[in-house]
Scaffold this active site. Structure first.
Site, short mmCIF file in Angstrom:
data_model
loop_
_atom_site.label_atom_id
_atom_site.label_comp_id
_atom_site.label_asym_id
_atom_site.label_seq_id
_atom_site.Cartn_x
_atom_site.Cartn_y
_atom_site.Cartn_z
N ARG A 173 -15.84 14.03 -37.65
CA ARG A 173 -15.25 14.96 -38.61
C ARG A 173 -16.18 15.23 -39.79
O ARG A 173 -16.05 16.24 -40.46
CB ARG A 173 -13.96 14.35 -39.19
N ARG A 177 -25.97 16.82 -43.74
CA ARG A 177 -26.67 18.08 -44.01
C ARG A 177 -28.04 17.82 -44.62
O ARG A 177 -28.18 16.96 -45.48
CB ARG A 177 -25.86 18.94 -44.98
N ARG A 249 -1.52 3.37 -40.09
CA ARG A 249 -1.90 2.87 -41.40
C ARG A 249 -0.98 3.56 -42.40
O ARG A 249 -0.64 4.75 -42.25
CB ARG A 249 -3.36 3.24 -41.74
N ARG A 279 -10.23 5.15 -52.54
CA ARG A 279 -10.63 6.28 -53.39
C ARG A 279 -9.68 6.40 -54.57
O ARG A 279 -8.59 5.82 -54.58
CB ARG A 279 -10.66 7.58 -52.59
N GLU A 300 -5.97 4.57 -54.26
CA GLU A 300 -5.36 4.64 -52.93
C GLU A 300 -5.77 3.41 -52.13
O GLU A 300 -6.96 3.13 -51.97
CB GLU A 300 -5.85 5.93 -52.26
N TYR A 348 -3.91 12.65 -35.52
CA TYR A 348 -4.33 13.05 -36.85
C TYR A 348 -4.57 14.56 -36.81
O TYR A 348 -5.47 15.03 -36.12
CB TYR A 348 -5.63 12.35 -37.30
N ASP A 350 -5.01 18.15 -39.11
CA ASP A 350 -5.09 18.86 -40.38
C ASP A 350 -3.99 19.92 -40.42
O ASP A 350 -3.46 20.32 -39.39
CB ASP A 350 -6.48 19.51 -40.54
P1 FAD Z 1 4.93 15.91 -41.74
O1 FAD Z 1 4.35 16.55 -42.94
O2 FAD Z 1 4.87 14.44 -41.63
O3 FAD Z 1 6.44 16.41 -41.62
C1 FAD Z 1 7.38 15.79 -40.76
C2 FAD Z 1 8.72 15.81 -41.49
O4 FAD Z 1 9.74 15.31 -40.62
C3 FAD Z 1 8.73 14.91 -42.72
O5 FAD Z 1 9.17 15.65 -43.84
C4 FAD Z 1 9.71 13.80 -42.36
O6 FAD Z 1 10.43 13.31 -43.47
C5 FAD Z 1 10.62 14.50 -41.36
N1 FAD Z 1 11.27 13.57 -40.44
C6 FAD Z 1 10.69 12.57 -39.73
N2 FAD Z 1 11.59 11.93 -38.97
C7 FAD Z 1 12.80 12.55 -39.19
C8 FAD Z 1 14.12 12.33 -38.70
N3 FAD Z 1 14.39 11.35 -37.80
N4 FAD Z 1 15.12 13.13 -39.16
C9 FAD Z 1 14.85 14.13 -40.06
N5 FAD Z 1 13.61 14.37 -40.56
C10 FAD Z 1 12.60 13.59 -40.13
N6 FAD Z 1 -4.59 18.02 -43.82
C11 FAD Z 1 -5.43 19.00 -44.25
O7 FAD Z 1 -5.50 20.08 -43.66
N7 FAD Z 1 -6.20 18.81 -45.38
C12 FAD Z 1 -6.17 17.65 -46.08
O8 FAD Z 1 -6.88 17.51 -47.10
C13 FAD Z 1 -5.30 16.61 -45.63
N8 FAD Z 1 -5.25 15.46 -46.30
C14 FAD Z 1 -4.43 14.47 -45.85
C15 FAD Z 1 -4.39 13.29 -46.58
C16 FAD Z 1 -3.58 12.26 -46.17
C17 FAD Z 1 -3.51 11.02 -46.96
C18 FAD Z 1 -2.82 12.42 -44.98
C19 FAD Z 1 -1.97 11.30 -44.47
C20 FAD Z 1 -2.82 13.60 -44.26
C21 FAD Z 1 -3.63 14.64 -44.69
N9 FAD Z 1 -3.66 15.87 -44.04
C22 FAD Z 1 -4.51 16.85 -44.47
C23 FAD Z 1 -2.80 16.13 -42.86
C24 FAD Z 1 -1.42 16.77 -43.24
O9 FAD Z 1 -0.69 15.89 -44.04
C25 FAD Z 1 -0.68 17.10 -41.93
O10 FAD Z 1 -1.43 18.04 -41.18
C26 FAD Z 1 0.72 17.70 -42.13
O11 FAD Z 1 1.48 16.96 -43.05
C27 FAD Z 1 1.44 17.76 -40.80
O12 FAD Z 1 2.68 18.40 -40.93
P2 FAD Z 1 3.90 17.98 -39.99
O13 FAD Z 1 5.00 18.92 -40.33
O14 FAD Z 1 3.45 17.89 -38.58
O15 FAD Z 1 4.26 16.49 -40.43
N1 UDP Z 2 -15.36 7.83 -44.20
C1 UDP Z 2 -16.20 6.87 -44.71
N2 UDP Z 2 -16.63 6.98 -46.00
C2 UDP Z 2 -16.26 7.98 -46.82
C3 UDP Z 2 -15.39 8.97 -46.29
C4 UDP Z 2 -14.96 8.87 -44.98
O1 UDP Z 2 -16.54 5.93 -44.03
O2 UDP Z 2 -16.67 8.01 -47.99
C5 UDP Z 2 -14.89 7.68 -42.81
C6 UDP Z 2 -13.53 6.97 -42.74
O3 UDP Z 2 -13.51 6.15 -41.59
C7 UDP Z 2 -12.57 8.11 -42.60
C8 UDP Z 2 -13.37 9.10 -41.76
O4 UDP Z 2 -14.73 8.94 -42.21
O5 UDP Z 2 -11.37 7.72 -41.97
C9 UDP Z 2 -12.93 10.55 -41.92
O6 UDP Z 2 -13.08 10.92 -43.27
P1 UDP Z 2 -12.19 12.04 -43.95
O7 UDP Z 2 -12.67 12.27 -45.33
O8 UDP Z 2 -12.10 13.19 -43.01
O9 UDP Z 2 -10.82 11.28 -44.03
P2 UDP Z 2 -9.32 11.69 -44.34
O10 UDP Z 2 -9.24 13.15 -44.57
O11 UDP Z 2 -8.65 11.27 -43.09
O12 UDP Z 2 -8.93 10.85 -45.51
#
Ligand code: FAD
Ligand code: UDP
Length: 382
Positions: A173, A177, A249, A279, A300, A348, A350
């Protein structure tokens, strides 16, 4: 035929499905167990500082999918935003993703692109032809010194295991560069919703044919009243964890408030294993068009997800793979339900991929309804 559709979950997946079906003339009930919409993308203003906070961790929207980008523009105002991440290692700050600035800073040099390319190639482990895991992928592409500084400790903290136990795909991912481009993403479109993600999702769900019920948990018996169920909750949760729990996790966030500007950027990673957090996110930098006297930050911490914790990152190691196969098989035996989104497909994803898959599933459903074909339980490979 019963006309109503049930959508479980009001994250991006559920909202896109509900909206697409509603616009096609179907009645849709959306149930959401939490007290808010937008799932893990939920954002809200911090009561003390007024800063817009991404409650479940930093979210930056980026995509190459023009249709998904256009769909997002329909439901709210977006501001230009380029994600630039820094990493603190051994008390010094470097630029990520690894780029020419990082390489020159780290090795205390002033190399041009071709020199740096040759320098890193000499550091890389060329005995690795097909990287089998995260560590091999890193050693092959950046060499041991950069791997140990930026990836090893961070990854141990993030995933709670050794990088050689993780798939190479996690590191794929991140780019390397040989120029000074420090944009964290390659994608053509990138932005931040002006008022956060939650109003975007709320606007999608605001349609006369959609009924939303918050604080409502799904029971399998609920589906009996509907023509079809789109389920976006956890795959193992659908089956009451009968085959065991898929590994995730979870994250703990430690909030603190400071005056002015705490770290000068939105995301500062910490590469060293002895710093317990991965972070610090300073959310006001996601909205540089706003001004706030105070600032709110979140350290975090990543750890194994317990029964009462929120699942964040699917682990997908060997133990999970077998259980996953069993759950997928159980799901495929069902009729009248589609599993979609990051939790129900245990991937996972986005936001843009989530939205694309939800659009395709809703359209697939409409086409199947027309033709009388069977509606797939999964619209993706798992
Ligand atoms: P979710 O957002 O998890 O929605 C599922 C919903 O279902 C939730 O509201 C939950 O409460 C509900 N639900 C679950 N079980 C039940 C049940 N039994 N009954 C009723 N409701 C229920 N993506 C990016 O593009 N850019 C980013 O920078 C990025 N950063 C991230 C950082 C973190 C820390 C994490 C964890 C994810 C990140 N993502 C990012 C990914 C992004 O969060 C997901 O792509 C997105 O949330 C997926 O949407 P979803 O609707 O599939 O799931
Ligand atoms: N990663 C790392 N060092 C960093 C940033 C990312 O080792 O400073 C690794 C880490 O294992 C992470 C993966 O690269 O899970 C993907 O990074 P990304 O920033 O895409 O993570 P996320 O959006 O899932 O937080």
């Amino acid at each position: 035929m019963k006309e109503k559709i049930l959508v479980v979950g009001a994250g991006f997946s559920g909202a896109v499905i509900a909206r697409t079906l509603a616009e096609a003339g179907l009645a849709v009930d959306v149930i959401e167990s939490r007290a808010h919409v937008a799932g893990n993308c939920h954002s809200a203003r911090d009561g003390e500082t007024g800063v817009m906070v991404h409650i479940y961790g930093p979210h930056i929207f980026h995509t190459d999918d023009a249709e998904v980008w256009a769909l997002m523009q329909r439901f709210g105002e977006w501001m230009p935003y380029t994600n630039r991440v820094k990493s603190t290692v051994d008390g010094r700050v470097y630029s990520l993703p690894v780029n020419l600035h990082t390489i020159n800073q780290f090795f205390d040099k002033a190399m041009r692109p071709d020199e740096a390319r040759a320098f890193i190639a000499a550091q890389a482990d060329n005995s690795i032809t097909e990287p089998q895991n995260f560590e091999e992928q890193a050693l092959k592409f950046v060499g041991r010194a950069l791997y140990e500084a930026f990836f090893k400790g961070y990854t141990q903290k993030q995933w709670g295991c050794e990088p050689r136990e993780l798939p190479a795909s996690i590191l794929k991912r991140l780019p390397v560069r040989f120029n000074y481009n420090d944009n964290y993403f390659f994608h053509q479109f990138q932005g931040m919703p002006k008022e956060g993600y939650t109003p975007i999702v709320a606007a999608m769900l605001d349609h006369p044919a959609i009924t939303l019920r918050l604080n409502t948990r799904f029971n399998r018996a609920d589906s009996a009243a509907y023509a079809h169920t789109f389920y976006t909750g956890p795959l193992d949760g659908y089956f009451d964890y009968q085959l065991g729990r898929l590994g995730y996790r979870t994250l703990d966030f430690e909030r603190f408030v400071a005056d002015g500007d705490y770290q000068g950027t939105a995301v500062m990673n910490y590469g060293n294993a002895d710093v317990p957090y991965t972070r610090i996110t300073e959310h006001k930098h996601f909205a540089p068009w706003e001004t706030h006297d105070k600032t709110v930050c979140y350290r975090e911490y990543s750890r194994a997800c317990g029964e009462d914790d929120l699942p964040y990152y699917p682990i997908r190691l060997t133990a999970e793979q077998q259980m996953l196969v069993d759950y997928v098989r159980a799901a495929q035996a069902l009729d009248g339900v589609t599993f979609i989104g990051r939790l129900a497909t245990y991937r996972y994803l986005d936001m843009d991929v989530t939205i694309r898959e939800a659009l395709d599933a809703a359209r697939g459903y409409l086409a199947a309804r027309e033709s009388g074909a069977q509606v797939p339980v999964f619209y993706c490979d798992i």
